[in-house]
Scaffold this active site. Structure first.
Site, mmCIF file in Angstrom:
data_model
loop_
_atom_site.group_PDB
_atom_site.id
_atom_site.type_symbol
_atom_site.label_atom_id
_atom_site.label_comp_id
_atom_site.label_asym_id
_atom_site.label_seq_id
_atom_site.Cartn_x
_atom_site.Cartn_y
_atom_site.Cartn_z
ATOM 1 N N LYS A 106 3.844 -21.954 0.881
ATOM 2 C CA LYS A 106 5.142 -22.600 1.004
ATOM 3 C C LYS A 106 6.044 -22.116 -0.131
ATOM 4 C CE LYS A 106 7.101 -27.277 1.396
ATOM 5 N NZ LYS A 106 6.769 -28.712 1.291
ATOM 6 N N HIS A 108 9.075 -23.315 -0.961
ATOM 7 C CA HIS A 108 9.983 -24.312 -1.511
ATOM 8 C C HIS A 108 9.199 -25.576 -1.860
ATOM 9 C CE1 HIS A 108 9.695 -25.093 2.814
ATOM 10 N NE2 HIS A 108 9.900 -26.362 2.518
#
Length: 221
Positions: A106, A108
């Site tokens: 991921k 963010h």
């Protein structure tokens, strides 16, 4: 035959997860039975499945601190089994944390590939079956990289089946290879032996007994 194993085979049949006939499996073999844990796809069925996982883990006597579910099938399995363990009478209210991984990091928020509780202590890897052991190997690397200890693998069904082409079959099953390679136990809710026991004691399915026995004779351990 322990009643839980017998009950699980019946449950898998009732849910259409275990079927008999002729099926081309991932290895390319024609199998007289097929087990697809992805068909446990409702709240009630996954809840019951998790109870079987929890019982098998507790009955094994293997010490553990948390669960890890490899993406993707291991994600709901680790989640549901953690809930089932929290309600298991032998746990005395102990709350078992769980974690799982993403296939892609991921970019963010908190980032990374891990979701859930921090990996620490003795970790049980939970999945549906072991075919080639690839998922287990990846999980072991993730767990060790976090400084935790892979303590065992918990699966639904041990097919007790040797890998390799017909003219060069492995001496061991995928489950045995994983256990030997990583030095940890593989716990299963049920196995091919339990399926055969069920066939031998169920007149409605007796027609499949011979084909399953022949398949085990050729590929089994």
């Amino acid at each position: 035959m322990p009643s839980q194993r017998n009950e699980f085979v019946r449950f898998a049949l009732d849910q259409g997860v275990l079927r008999f006939g002729e099926f081309k499996v991932k290895s390319g073999r024609l199998s007289p039975y097929f087990f697809n844990a992805g068909l446990f796809n409702s709240g009630a069925s996954v809840g019951r499945l998790a109870q079987f996982y929890a019982h098998a883990l507790m009955a094994s006597g293997v010490e553990f601190d948390m669960l890890f579910g490899p993406a993707y099938k291991g994600i709901p399995l680790s989640t549901a089994t953690s809930v089932a363990l929290a309600n298991h009478p032998s746990m005395a209210g102990r709350d078992v944390p769980f974690a799982f991984n993403r296939k892609e990091a991921k970019a963010h928020g908190e980032g990374g590939t891990l979701v859930g509780a921090p990996l620490k202590g003795k970790v049980i890897i939970i999945d549906d079956v072991i075919t080639a052991g690839t998922s287990v190997g990846e999980s072991v690397e993730i767990i060790r990289a976090a400084g935790a200890e892979p303590a065992g693998v918990l699966i639904a069904l041990d097919r007790m089946e040797r890998a390799g082409p017909d003219n060069a079959l492995s001496a061991h099953s995928a489950v045995q290879e994983v256990s030997k390679k990583y030095g940890m136990p593989v716990i299963s809710i049920a196995s091919l032996s339990d399926i055969m026991f069920y066939l031998e004691n169920n007149s409605e399915l007796a027609a499949h007994q011979q084909s399953v026995a022949a398949y085990r004779q050729k590929y089994g351990v």
